[in-house]
Structure formats: structure tokens, C-alpha cells
Enzyme design. Structure first.
Site, PDB file in Angstrom:
ATOM      1  N   SER A  78      39.691  -6.803 -21.939  1.00 23.23           N
ATOM      2  CA  SER A  78      39.049  -6.062 -20.686  1.00 23.23           C
ATOM      3  C   SER A  78      40.275  -5.075 -20.167  1.00 23.23           C
ATOM      4  O   SER A  78      41.331  -5.340 -20.349  1.00 23.23           O
ATOM      5  CB  SER A  78      38.771  -7.117 -19.461  1.00 23.23           C
ATOM      6  N   THR A  92      25.321  -4.652 -18.512  1.00 28.44           N
ATOM      7  CA  THR A  92      24.725  -6.052 -19.426  1.00 28.44           C
ATOM      8  C   THR A  92      23.536  -6.547 -18.215  1.00 28.44           C
ATOM      9  O   THR A  92      23.768  -6.314 -17.028  1.00 28.44           O
ATOM     10  CB  THR A  92      25.663  -7.095 -19.669  1.00 28.44           C
ATOM     11  N   TYR A 137      41.324 -13.781 -14.111  1.00 27.76           N
ATOM     12  CA  TYR A 137      40.586 -13.173 -15.187  1.00 27.76           C
ATOM     13  C   TYR A 137      41.692 -12.008 -15.924  1.00 27.76           C
ATOM     14  O   TYR A 137      41.696 -12.179 -16.985  1.00 27.76           O
ATOM     15  CB  TYR A 137      39.448 -12.316 -14.464  1.00 27.76           C
ATOM     16  N   ASP A 164      30.909 -24.646 -27.073  1.00 30.55           N
ATOM     17  CA  ASP A 164      31.975 -24.450 -25.909  1.00 30.55           C
ATOM     18  C   ASP A 164      33.397 -24.197 -26.923  1.00 30.55           C
ATOM     19  O   ASP A 164      34.005 -24.937 -27.081  1.00 30.55           O
ATOM     20  CB  ASP A 164      32.093 -25.825 -25.018  1.00 30.55           C
ATOM     21  N   VAL A 165      33.742 -22.737 -26.531  1.00 33.12           N
ATOM     22  CA  VAL A 165      34.920 -22.353 -27.190  1.00 33.12           C
ATOM     23  C   VAL A 165      36.234 -23.135 -26.967  1.00 33.12           C
ATOM     24  O   VAL A 165      37.020 -22.893 -27.658  1.00 33.12           O
ATOM     25  CB  VAL A 165      34.987 -20.870 -27.223  1.00 33.12           C
ATOM     26  N   LYS A 203      42.718 -12.292 -19.917  1.00 37.52           N
ATOM     27  CA  LYS A 203      42.567 -11.200 -20.963  1.00 37.52           C
ATOM     28  C   LYS A 203      43.591 -10.667 -21.313  1.00 37.52           C
ATOM     29  O   LYS A 203      43.883  -9.888 -22.423  1.00 37.52           O
ATOM     30  CB  LYS A 203      41.454 -10.100 -20.109  1.00 37.52           C
ATOM     31  N   LEU A 226      27.432  -8.556 -24.913  1.00 36.14           N
ATOM     32  CA  LEU A 226      28.220  -8.056 -25.852  1.00 36.14           C
ATOM     33  C   LEU A 226      27.951  -8.702 -26.999  1.00 36.14           C
ATOM     34  O   LEU A 226      28.082  -8.223 -28.279  1.00 36.14           O
ATOM     35  CB  LEU A 226      29.616  -7.898 -25.476  1.00 36.14           C
ATOM     36  N   ASP A 248      27.204 -20.020 -29.029  1.00 33.34           N
ATOM     37  CA  ASP A 248      26.882 -19.992 -27.558  1.00 33.34           C
ATOM     38  C   ASP A 248      26.608 -21.320 -26.719  1.00 33.34           C
ATOM     39  O   ASP A 248      25.980 -22.329 -27.540  1.00 33.34           O
ATOM     40  CB  ASP A 248      25.867 -18.877 -27.398  1.00 33.34           C
ATOM     41  N   SER A 262      24.048 -13.327 -25.726  1.00 31.69           N
ATOM     42  CA  SER A 262      23.662 -12.354 -24.759  1.00 31.69           C
ATOM     43  C   SER A 262      24.918 -11.277 -24.578  1.00 31.69           C
ATOM     44  O   SER A 262      25.921 -11.327 -25.233  1.00 31.69           O
ATOM     45  CB  SER A 262      23.287 -13.321 -23.153  1.00 31.69           C
TER      46      SER A 262
END
Length: 257
Positions: free
Chosen positions: A148, A196, A161, A57-58, A165, A17, A36, A15
């Protein structure tokens, strides 16, 4: 680097990007592994694109290894890694009631966004290193990470966050220097406010989005996932882009809140 006939792993590829990037790469001859957690959307997209879906799951190294191996198993040389999986979080360092930021939530964001990116970058690059050079320069592949603009100017409540990033941005140049020995380039994109599905639909959603993009100088709108994907493709194809962090934000600069 020529895209046609190579394989790629795109995390968060079901989904937003990631999906836009998977579509852009597939349209240019890339065999895409959609990595994903969303099985329904991931499988449907992979089937549509003639690619492969791997539930991933990264933050779990073994699952990342499985996704990378799936790309190798396509028979097309693995040359592209795109890290676009991530989660958001809003919480103050100390909230209005005087309680400290949750360590659990902070750790979760770091685990997914930062460590997850590192996992796919390191495991993917190790697999790319086993391929033959693609050109006279010795190029074997490219890693594109997604950070980001919050990494550069985070707002109130974005501590976890922004830290996650910011860590991705901080990895870019040393990773590029490390991986130069095996012919792998590394670049990072810092998106701003992108349109998105997370914002929903309808009049209320459009009004909310209008407030978000009001500070964007030009064009006066949110960015489009397809524009992000186009930038990713450009960074892959331009062989002299390496070790760079690129803002993709219409010129916006975040206010404190």
C-alpha cells in the site's frame, strides 16, 4: 511469461483486488485457486471461473500449504502467486485518553498482512521451484505481493497497517535476490485509494469517496480493481520486471490525516 495453461494461487481472491486479479488471470487461460476465508463468495467465484476454492487463513501455514497443493493438483504447472489478502486497522500509538496502542490488534495486523504474505510467498515459491523452467532464461514463476502507499507515507492512526505493508515492501528485493536461484521473480504493488465494495453504495458513500480521491492529481477518481488486475498481469508477463515496488495511485501523496 505466458499465462495460458498455468495455475495460480490468489489470496484474498473472493473480493476486491483479489477477485479482479482472479478474473483477469482466468480470462487469460490461468487455472486459479481462490484462497480466501469467505466460503460463499469464494466458491461461487471459483465455480464461475472454472477454478478451485480453498478456505484459507494466510496466517496459518497449514492452510496456505493446502491452497498451494490445490494448485499443484490441478495438473497445470504452478507459476503464479498473488498475495492480496489483508486487513486494515486504525488506532493511534497513544490515544487521546492516554492509552497505548493495543498490542493484540497490532499483532493481528502484522500476522495477517505481513506474515500471511510471507507464508504464501515462501510456500508457493517452494512449489514453483519443483516445476520445469518455462523459458530459456530459466523462469519458473512469479510472485506479486500487495502492499500500500501507506507503507511509504502512512497517516495518523495507521501505525500497524503501515508497519505491515512496509514489511512487504522491505521483503521485495531480498526475496527477489533469494528466489533468483530458482527462477522466480518477485514484485510488489502499492495501491492508493481503490474503489472496492468496502465503501458501500448510495449518495453518502459517493460523497465520502469524493473526499478520499480529492487529492488525486489525475485521473480525478479512485482506482479500479480491474486496473490493478491489469497491472498485476503486466508485471507477470514482463520478464524483466523483478525486485520492484510499483506505486499504483494516480499520483496521490497522503497528507498526515
Amino acid at each position: 511469461m505466458d499465462l495460458n495453461g498455468v495455475s495460480a494461487v490468489v489470496s484474498g481472491g473472493a473480493s476486491g483486488l483479489g477477485e479482479a486479479t482472479a478474473r483477469e488471470l482466468a480470462a487469460n487461460g490461468v487455472k486459479v485457486v481462490v484462497a480466501d476465508l469467505n466460503e460463499d463468495k469464494g466458491k461461487a467465484l471459483a465455480d464461475e471461473l472454472g477454478g478451485v476454492f480453498v478456505k484459507t487463513d494466510v496466517s496459518d501455514a497449514s492452510q496456505v500449504e493446502a491452497a498451494v497443493q490445490a494448485a499443484v493438483d490441478t495438473g497445470a504447472p504452478l507459476r503464479i502467486i498473488v498475495n492480496s489478502a489483508g486487513i486494515g486497522w486504525a488506532e493511534r500509538t497513544v490515544n487521546r485518553d492516554g492509552a497505548p496502542h493495543s498490542l493484540e490488534s497490532y499483532t493481528k495486523v502484522i500476522q495477517v498482512n505481513l506474515i500471511g504474505t510471507f507464508n504464501l510467498m515462501r510456500i508457493g515459491a517452494a512449489a514453483i521451484a519443483k516445476t520445469e523452467p518455462a523459458d530459456a532464461d530459466g523462469l519458473r514463476g512469479v510472485v506479486i505481493n500487495t502492499a500500500s502507499i501507506a507503507a511509504l507515507e502512512g497517516q495518523t492512526g495507521q501505525l500497524a497497517y503501515s508497519a505491515s505493508k512496509g514489511g512487504i515492501v522491505g521483503m521485495t528485493l531480498p526475496a527477489a535476490r533469494d528466489l533468483a536461484a530458482i527462477g522466480v521473480r518477485v514484485n510488489t504493488v502499492c495501491p492508493g485509494i481503490i474503489d472496492t465494495p468496502i465503501y458501500g453504495e448510495g449518495e453518502a458513500a459517493e460523497a465520502f469517496k469524493a473526499k478520499l480521491y480529492a487529492p488525486v492529481p489525475f485521473p480525478k477518481r479512485m482506482g479500479k480493481p480491474a486496473e490493478f488486475a491489469h497491472l498485476v498481469r503486466s508485471l507477470i508477463e514482463n520478464d524483466y520486471m523483478n525486485g520492484e515496488t510499483v506505486r499504483f495511485d494516480g499520483g496521490i501523496r497522503f497528507q498526515p490525516k
